[in-house]
Design a protein around this motif. Sequence first.
Motif, PDB file in Angstrom:
ATOM      1  N   GLN A   1     -82.811 -13.260   8.672  1.00  0.00           N
ATOM      2  CA  GLN A   1     -83.228 -14.245   7.689  1.00  0.00           C
ATOM      3  C   GLN A   1     -83.799 -15.456   8.407  1.00  0.00           C
ATOM      4  O   GLN A   1     -83.060 -16.167   9.088  1.00  0.00           O
ATOM      5  CB  GLN A   1     -82.043 -14.629   6.793  1.00  0.00           C
ATOM      6  N   GLN A   2     -85.088 -15.675   8.260  1.00  0.00           N
ATOM      7  CA  GLN A   2     -85.733 -16.746   9.006  1.00  0.00           C
ATOM      8  C   GLN A   2     -85.617 -18.096   8.321  1.00  0.00           C
ATOM      9  O   GLN A   2     -85.921 -19.117   8.933  1.00  0.00           O
ATOM     10  CB  GLN A   2     -87.202 -16.394   9.218  1.00  0.00           C
ATOM     11  N   VAL A   3     -85.233 -18.092   7.068  1.00  0.00           N
ATOM     12  CA  VAL A   3     -85.035 -19.333   6.324  1.00  0.00           C
ATOM     13  C   VAL A   3     -83.652 -19.254   5.679  1.00  0.00           C
ATOM     14  O   VAL A   3     -83.362 -18.284   4.971  1.00  0.00           O
ATOM     15  CB  VAL A   3     -86.111 -19.528   5.242  1.00  0.00           C
ATOM     16  N   LYS A   4     -82.848 -20.265   5.963  1.00  0.00           N
ATOM     17  CA  LYS A   4     -81.471 -20.211   5.447  1.00  0.00           C
ATOM     18  C   LYS A   4     -81.092 -21.517   4.763  1.00  0.00           C
ATOM     19  O   LYS A   4     -81.402 -22.596   5.251  1.00  0.00           O
ATOM     20  CB  LYS A   4     -80.483 -19.959   6.581  1.00  0.00           C
ATOM     21  N   GLN A   5     -80.412 -21.366   3.645  1.00  0.00           N
ATOM     22  CA  GLN A   5     -79.827 -22.506   2.957  1.00  0.00           C
ATOM     23  C   GLN A   5     -78.330 -22.247   2.963  1.00  0.00           C
ATOM     24  O   GLN A   5     -77.840 -21.399   2.232  1.00  0.00           O
ATOM     25  CB  GLN A   5     -80.376 -22.612   1.530  1.00  0.00           C
ATOM     26  N   ASN A   6     -77.628 -22.945   3.835  1.00  0.00           N
ATOM     27  CA  ASN A   6     -76.236 -22.592   4.104  1.00  0.00           C
ATOM     28  C   ASN A   6     -75.240 -23.100   3.066  1.00  0.00           C
ATOM     29  O   ASN A   6     -74.080 -22.684   3.081  1.00  0.00           O
ATOM     30  CB  ASN A   6     -75.850 -23.089   5.492  1.00  0.00           C
ATOM     31  N   SER A   7     -75.694 -23.970   2.176  1.00  0.00           N
ATOM     32  CA  SER A   7     -74.797 -24.435   1.111  1.00  0.00           C
ATOM     33  C   SER A   7     -75.133 -23.693  -0.172  1.00  0.00           C
ATOM     34  O   SER A   7     -76.187 -23.926  -0.755  1.00  0.00           O
ATOM     35  CB  SER A   7     -74.954 -25.934   0.891  1.00  0.00           C
ATOM     36  N   PRO A   8     -74.259 -22.809  -0.626  1.00  0.00           N
ATOM     37  CA  PRO A   8     -74.562 -22.070  -1.859  1.00  0.00           C
ATOM     38  C   PRO A   8     -74.597 -22.972  -3.089  1.00  0.00           C
ATOM     39  O   PRO A   8     -75.308 -22.674  -4.049  1.00  0.00           O
ATOM     40  CB  PRO A   8     -73.401 -21.069  -1.991  1.00  0.00           C
ATOM     41  N   SER A   9     -73.842 -24.084  -3.034  1.00  0.00           N
ATOM     42  CA  SER A   9     -73.803 -24.949  -4.208  1.00  0.00           C
ATOM     43  C   SER A   9     -73.555 -26.394  -3.796  1.00  0.00           C
ATOM     44  O   SER A   9     -73.033 -26.675  -2.708  1.00  0.00           O
ATOM     45  CB  SER A   9     -72.722 -24.480  -5.181  1.00  0.00           C
ATOM     46  N   LEU A  10     -73.949 -27.291  -4.705  1.00  0.00           N
ATOM     47  CA  LEU A  10     -73.770 -28.727  -4.502  1.00  0.00           C
ATOM     48  C   LEU A  10     -73.516 -29.358  -5.864  1.00  0.00           C
ATOM     49  O   LEU A  10     -74.231 -29.072  -6.833  1.00  0.00           O
ATOM     50  CB  LEU A  10     -75.037 -29.316  -3.873  1.00  0.00           C
TER      51      LEU A  10
ATOM     52  N   ASP B   1     -81.757 -32.050 -13.555  1.00  0.00           N
ATOM     53  CA  ASP B   1     -82.074 -31.505 -12.229  1.00  0.00           C
ATOM     54  C   ASP B   1     -81.189 -30.311 -11.894  1.00  0.00           C
ATOM     55  O   ASP B   1     -81.412 -29.630 -10.890  1.00  0.00           O
ATOM     56  CB  ASP B   1     -81.875 -32.583 -11.149  1.00  0.00           C
ATOM     57  N   SER B   2     -80.173 -30.061 -12.686  1.00  0.00           N
ATOM     58  CA  SER B   2     -79.265 -28.936 -12.442  1.00  0.00           C
ATOM     59  C   SER B   2     -80.050 -27.630 -12.496  1.00  0.00           C
ATOM     60  O   SER B   2     -80.636 -27.278 -13.528  1.00  0.00           O
ATOM     61  CB  SER B   2     -78.137 -28.914 -13.478  1.00  0.00           C
ATOM     62  N   ALA B   3     -80.080 -26.919 -11.388  1.00  0.00           N
ATOM     63  CA  ALA B   3     -80.891 -25.707 -11.254  1.00  0.00           C
ATOM     64  C   ALA B   3     -80.598 -25.109  -9.875  1.00  0.00           C
ATOM     65  O   ALA B   3     -79.806 -25.654  -9.098  1.00  0.00           O
ATOM     66  CB  ALA B   3     -82.382 -26.034 -11.364  1.00  0.00           C
ATOM     67  N   VAL B   4     -81.250 -23.997  -9.575  1.00  0.00           N
ATOM     68  CA  VAL B   4     -81.207 -23.436  -8.225  1.00  0.00           C
ATOM     69  C   VAL B   4     -82.451 -23.915  -7.476  1.00  0.00           C
ATOM     70  O   VAL B   4     -83.562 -23.861  -8.013  1.00  0.00           O
ATOM     71  CB  VAL B   4     -81.187 -21.888  -8.238  1.00  0.00           C
ATOM     72  N   TYR B   5     -82.259 -24.396  -6.260  1.00  0.00           N
ATOM     73  CA  TYR B   5     -83.364 -24.901  -5.453  1.00  0.00           C
ATOM     74  C   TYR B   5     -83.587 -23.963  -4.263  1.00  0.00           C
ATOM     75  O   TYR B   5     -82.664 -23.690  -3.491  1.00  0.00           O
ATOM     76  CB  TYR B   5     -83.067 -26.324  -4.967  1.00  0.00           C
ATOM     77  N   PHE B   6     -84.820 -23.494  -4.142  1.00  0.00           N
ATOM     78  CA  PHE B   6     -85.195 -22.600  -3.045  1.00  0.00           C
ATOM     79  C   PHE B   6     -86.103 -23.334  -2.065  1.00  0.00           C
ATOM     80  O   PHE B   6     -87.063 -23.999  -2.460  1.00  0.00           O
ATOM     81  CB  PHE B   6     -85.964 -21.374  -3.568  1.00  0.00           C
TER      82      PHE B   6
ATOM     83  N   GLY C   1     -81.316 -20.016  -1.689  1.00  0.00           N
ATOM     84  CA  GLY C   1     -81.124 -20.934  -2.796  1.00  0.00           C
ATOM     85  C   GLY C   1     -79.814 -21.701  -2.741  1.00  0.00           C
ATOM     86  O   GLY C   1     -78.819 -21.239  -2.182  1.00  0.00           O
ATOM     87  N   THR C   2     -79.830 -22.902  -3.321  1.00  0.00           N
ATOM     88  CA  THR C   2     -78.635 -23.734  -3.489  1.00  0.00           C
ATOM     89  C   THR C   2     -78.553 -24.118  -4.961  1.00  0.00           C
ATOM     90  O   THR C   2     -79.536 -24.605  -5.533  1.00  0.00           O
ATOM     91  CB  THR C   2     -78.704 -25.012  -2.632  1.00  0.00           C
ATOM     92  N   ILE C   3     -77.385 -23.888  -5.547  1.00  0.00           N
ATOM     93  CA  ILE C   3     -77.179 -24.262  -6.955  1.00  0.00           C
ATOM     94  C   ILE C   3     -76.764 -25.724  -7.014  1.00  0.00           C
ATOM     95  O   ILE C   3     -75.716 -26.099  -6.475  1.00  0.00           O
ATOM     96  CB  ILE C   3     -76.078 -23.395  -7.602  1.00  0.00           C
ATOM     97  N   LEU C   4     -77.602 -26.541  -7.636  1.00  0.00           N
ATOM     98  CA  LEU C   4     -77.295 -27.960  -7.810  1.00  0.00           C
ATOM     99  C   LEU C   4     -76.770 -28.195  -9.220  1.00  0.00           C
ATOM    100  O   LEU C   4     -77.402 -27.784 -10.191  1.00  0.00           O
ATOM    101  CB  LEU C   4     -78.535 -28.816  -7.565  1.00  0.00           C
TER     102      LEU C   4
END
Lengths: 116, 115
Positions: free
Chosen positions: A2-11, A84-89, A109-112
């Motif tokens: 995986q060349q792009v990683k978002q390590n926080s699944p949620s915020l 703004d609550s959504a998934v951010y990629f 993705g990160t769920i905000l």
Amino acid sequence: DQQVKQNSPSLSVQEGRISILNCDYTNSMFDYFLWYKKYPAEGPTFLISISSIKDKNEDGRFTVFLNKSAKHLSLHIVPSQPGDSAVYFCAASANAGGTSYGKLTFGQGTILTVHP
Amino acid sequence: DTAVSQTPKYLVTQMGNDKSIKCEQNLGHDTMYWYKQDSKKFLKIMFSYNNKELIINETVPNRFSPKSPDKAHLNLHINSLELGDSAVYFCASSQEGWDRVYGYTFGSGTRLTVV
């Protein structure tokens, strides 16, 4: 790989405060980065982008910061709103032409969640 | 008026069946894509077409065959469906092969469930 990683699944953030979403990449050929926002049962929609020749791009409440040496980018939302609550990629591209032409590599993705 | 539309939105089918997902864009874009969102939530490119010509063909089983009758349509046909094909499939389009400002315009996705 995986060349792009978002390590926080949620915020989770309180309304009015700052939201900071992070993204790391490994491919040094990436030269353009984008953030997309996704609501349930909808496709991702473009939010903001940044070229590797810049370290910051601002659009209203949204600012993207790029740290090339650390291969890290972040999205700041100030002030955060419940809408703004959504998934951010996070996504990245390498302008290599050929088979890379038009290809975006996405993070997971990160769920905000912004609480009123 | 929907810019990129996919049909169907939901598809439940049995293993071994053949199914198609259709995609149409009314933006006048030249390039269309299929992306798969797997169980780990990564969006991964499968194919891209530019003016009906195949540009990108990632490592995808040859049971998956894209077809572009014209530049406004890119359909995805899947033969002999397997459990592992269950995912959300997104169609997308962009102008001039690559819009360096806005990236893609996505459809709303097709959730495929293979039972």
